[in-house]
Design a protein around this motif. Structure first.
Motif, PDB file in Angstrom:
ATOM      1  N   ASP A  59     -32.115  -1.354 -37.046  1.00 21.99           N
ATOM      2  CA  ASP A  59     -31.774  -2.324 -38.081  1.00 21.99           C
ATOM      3  C   ASP A  59     -32.961  -2.458 -39.026  1.00 21.99           C
ATOM      4  N   LEU A  60     -32.740  -2.193 -40.304  1.00 20.63           N
ATOM      5  CA  LEU A  60     -33.828  -2.260 -41.282  1.00 20.63           C
ATOM      6  C   LEU A  60     -34.468  -3.639 -41.322  1.00 20.63           C
ATOM      7  N   GLY A  61     -33.701  -4.679 -41.056  1.00 22.85           N
ATOM      8  CA  GLY A  61     -34.228  -6.035 -41.137  1.00 22.85           C
ATOM      9  C   GLY A  61     -34.870  -6.537 -39.859  1.00 22.85           C
ATOM     10  N   LYS A  62     -34.992  -5.684 -38.845  1.00 25.17           N
ATOM     11  CA  LYS A  62     -35.551  -6.108 -37.565  1.00 25.17           C
ATOM     12  C   LYS A  62     -36.730  -5.219 -37.209  1.00 25.17           C
ATOM     13  N   ASN A  63     -37.864  -5.836 -36.833  1.00 24.60           N
ATOM     14  CA  ASN A  63     -39.062  -5.067 -36.497  1.00 24.60           C
ATOM     15  C   ASN A  63     -39.337  -4.991 -34.999  1.00 24.60           C
ATOM     16  N   TYR A  64     -39.005  -6.059 -34.265  1.00 25.88           N
ATOM     17  CA  TYR A  64     -39.372  -6.133 -32.849  1.00 25.88           C
ATOM     18  C   TYR A  64     -38.147  -5.959 -31.947  1.00 25.88           C
ATOM     19  N   TYR A  65     -38.345  -5.175 -30.890  1.00 24.31           N
ATOM     20  CA  TYR A  65     -37.288  -4.908 -29.918  1.00 24.31           C
ATOM     21  C   TYR A  65     -37.852  -5.095 -28.518  1.00 24.31           C
ATOM     22  N   ASP A  66     -36.946  -5.294 -27.547  1.00 23.88           N
ATOM     23  CA  ASP A  66     -37.350  -5.513 -26.159  1.00 23.88           C
ATOM     24  C   ASP A  66     -36.658  -4.520 -25.238  1.00 23.88           C
ATOM     25  N   ILE A  67     -37.298  -4.283 -24.100  1.00 25.52           N
ATOM     26  CA  ILE A  67     -36.652  -3.550 -23.011  1.00 25.52           C
ATOM     27  C   ILE A  67     -35.892  -4.582 -22.179  1.00 25.52           C
ATOM     28  N   ASP A  68     -34.584  -4.463 -22.130  1.00 27.65           N
ATOM     29  CA  ASP A  68     -33.767  -5.505 -21.506  1.00 27.65           C
ATOM     30  C   ASP A  68     -33.691  -5.394 -19.990  1.00 27.65           C
ATOM     31  N   ILE A  69     -34.041  -4.251 -19.428  1.00 28.93           N
ATOM     32  CA  ILE A  69     -33.995  -4.076 -17.972  1.00 28.93           C
ATOM     33  C   ILE A  69     -35.416  -4.229 -17.430  1.00 28.93           C
ATOM     34  N   PHE A  70     -35.617  -5.221 -16.578  1.00 30.69           N
ATOM     35  CA  PHE A  70     -36.941  -5.453 -16.005  1.00 30.69           C
ATOM     36  C   PHE A  70     -36.777  -5.954 -14.581  1.00 30.69           C
ATOM     37  N   TYR A  71     -37.886  -5.972 -13.835  1.00 35.47           N
ATOM     38  CA  TYR A  71     -37.854  -6.313 -12.413  1.00 35.47           C
ATOM     39  C   TYR A  71     -38.947  -7.329 -12.116  1.00 35.47           C
ATOM     40  N   ASP A  72     -38.546  -8.513 -11.693  1.00 37.84           N
ATOM     41  CA  ASP A  72     -39.489  -9.559 -11.334  1.00 37.84           C
ATOM     42  C   ASP A  72     -39.800  -9.473  -9.842  1.00 37.84           C
ATOM     43  N   THR A  73     -41.074  -9.458  -9.509  1.00 39.29           N
ATOM     44  CA  THR A  73     -41.492  -9.336  -8.119  1.00 39.29           C
ATOM     45  C   THR A  73     -42.880  -9.949  -7.975  1.00 39.29           C
ATOM     46  N   THR A  74     -43.561  -9.673  -6.889  1.00 41.43           N
ATOM     47  CA  THR A  74     -44.940 -10.118  -6.686  1.00 41.43           C
ATOM     48  C   THR A  74     -45.771  -8.933  -6.218  1.00 41.43           C
ATOM     49  N   LEU A  75     -47.087  -9.064  -6.348  1.00 43.34           N
ATOM     50  CA  LEU A  75     -47.965  -7.994  -5.886  1.00 43.34           C
ATOM     51  C   LEU A  75     -47.809  -7.768  -4.385  1.00 43.34           C
ATOM     52  N   GLY A  76     -47.616  -8.848  -3.635  1.00 43.12           N
ATOM     53  CA  GLY A  76     -47.446  -8.717  -2.198  1.00 43.12           C
ATOM     54  C   GLY A  76     -46.206  -7.927  -1.823  1.00 43.12           C
ATOM     55  N   THR A  77     -45.125  -8.153  -2.560  1.00 40.45           N
ATOM     56  CA  THR A  77     -43.884  -7.410  -2.302  1.00 40.45           C
ATOM     57  C   THR A  77     -44.078  -5.929  -2.584  1.00 40.45           C
ATOM     58  N   VAL A  78     -44.755  -5.609  -3.685  1.00 38.19           N
ATOM     59  CA  VAL A  78     -45.035  -4.204  -4.009  1.00 38.19           C
ATOM     60  C   VAL A  78     -45.813  -3.552  -2.874  1.00 38.19           C
ATOM     61  N   LEU A  79     -46.842  -4.224  -2.394  1.00 41.98           N
ATOM     62  CA  LEU A  79     -47.660  -3.677  -1.312  1.00 41.98           C
ATOM     63  C   LEU A  79     -46.833  -3.484  -0.044  1.00 41.98           C
ATOM     64  N   ASP A  80     -45.993  -4.459   0.281  1.00 45.22           N
ATOM     65  CA  ASP A  80     -45.142  -4.343   1.472  1.00 45.22           C
ATOM     66  C   ASP A  80     -44.214  -3.137   1.373  1.00 45.22           C
ATOM     67  N   TYR A  81     -43.642  -2.925   0.216  1.00 46.17           N
ATOM     68  CA  TYR A  81     -42.750  -1.777   0.028  1.00 46.17           C
ATOM     69  C   TYR A  81     -43.502  -0.470   0.223  1.00 46.17           C
ATOM     70  N   LEU A  82     -44.681  -0.377  -0.362  1.00 53.32           N
ATOM     71  CA  LEU A  82     -45.451   0.870  -0.249  1.00 53.32           C
ATOM     72  C   LEU A  82     -45.848   1.150   1.195  1.00 53.32           C
ATOM     73  N   GLU A  83     -46.204   0.111   1.927  1.00 56.09           N
ATOM     74  CA  GLU A  83     -46.540   0.295   3.340  1.00 56.09           C
ATOM     75  C   GLU A  83     -45.316   0.738   4.135  1.00 56.09           C
ATOM     76  N   GLU A  84     -44.149   0.219   3.775  1.00 51.66           N
ATOM     77  CA  GLU A  84     -42.905   0.632   4.425  1.00 51.66           C
ATOM     78  C   GLU A  84     -42.606   2.104   4.133  1.00 51.66           C
ATOM     79  N   PHE A  85     -42.801   2.508   2.875  1.00 51.19           N
ATOM     80  CA  PHE A  85     -42.576   3.911   2.517  1.00 51.19           C
ATOM     81  C   PHE A  85     -43.511   4.828   3.304  1.00 51.19           C
TER      82      PHE A  85
END
Length: 254
Positions: free
Chosen positions: A194-220
């Motif tokens: 859109d010529l009249g629009k400059n800013y766009y967003d990524i609509d798909i995102f994932y909310d989590t915590t650092l601890g959850t990320v670490l737990d997943y990696l240890e599980e893998f």
């Protein structure tokens, strides 16, 4: 006859650039042009008249870079790019990857990104040209370098190679976006803006915590080589994180 679109990617050897380039190379209607850290600005002069669309990813991201490096790779490079476009009386749409740090800059990285946004918006106004600016943060995915600027890539690398993983506060909230979904958005935006629009967003995102990320990696890690290991379809972040883990397992083990 199929119409060929000429696409320029600046920073095509970077994390997002490589993933986008891989996808575009699969299309018969695209001819790619690249500009990277070691290329001279003269290279842009030679090809700019052919270009239909620019993905502008080039820029310094390393946190230990100097203020001068941030200014040069963001502001000055963008000014040179636009100068070349305008000198040739062209009007080329630009998609620019900025940063969430540009919202309220606390350092030269964020400030240089914000200033580059302003340069690009001014170009849009002066030339009635569409520009698309994405303020990105916390991207994870295949091909991101460990010990660079991504916690996830560093932690995956360390986990795979039995190196220490340090987390100072497991409860720190994080919002991640997956690089393949970023690429999907960019490919769609190339044909829909859109010529009249400059800013766009990524609509798909994932909310989590650092601890959850670490737990997943240890599980893998615990389930490496376990053919019975199955992930639930409910946790899309975990599934994508596992895909990235397997990619690092294949390509980044010492």
């Amino acid at each position: 006859m199929m119409e060929i679109r000429n696409i320029l990617i600046t920073g095509s050897n970077g994390f997002i650039g490589k993933n986008l380039k891989k996808r575009l190379q699969q299309r018969d209607d695209i001819k790619l042009f690249e500009f990277n850290r070691d290329d001279k600005i003269d290279e842009l002069e030679k090809v700019i008249n052919k270009i239909d669309f620019i993905f502008h990813f080039a820029g310094e991201v390393r946190p230990n870079s100097s203020d001068e490096e941030f200014i040069s790779s963001h502001n000055l490079l963008t000014k040179e790019l636009i100068k070349i476009i305008e000198k040739n009386n062209l009007s080329i749409p630009i998609l620019f990857t900025s940063s969430k740090h540009a919202d309220d800059p606390k350092n030269m990285y964020g400030q240089s990104k914000q200033e580059t946004e302003n340069i690009i918006i001014e170009y849009s106004k002066n030339n009635s040209t569409p520009v698309m600016i994405y303020r990105l943060s916390h991207i994870f995915g295949e091909g991101c370098k460990p010990n660079y600027n991504s916690v996830i890539s560093t932690w995956i690398y360390n986990t795979i190679n039995a190196l220490p993983v340090k987390v100072f506060d497991r409860n720190i909230p994080m919002r991640y976006i997956y690089v393949q979904e970023v690429v999907n958005e960019f490919l769609e935006r190339m044909d829909k803006y859109d010529l009249g629009k400059n800013y766009y967003d990524i609509d798909i995102f994932y909310d989590t915590t650092l601890g959850t990320v670490l737990d997943y990696l240890e599980e893998f890690k615990e389930n490496e080589g376990n053919s019975d290991y199955i992930l639930s379809d409910d946790d899309q972040f975990k599934r994508k994180l596992y895909t990235v883990y397997l990619d690092y397992l294949k390509n980044n083990r010492n």
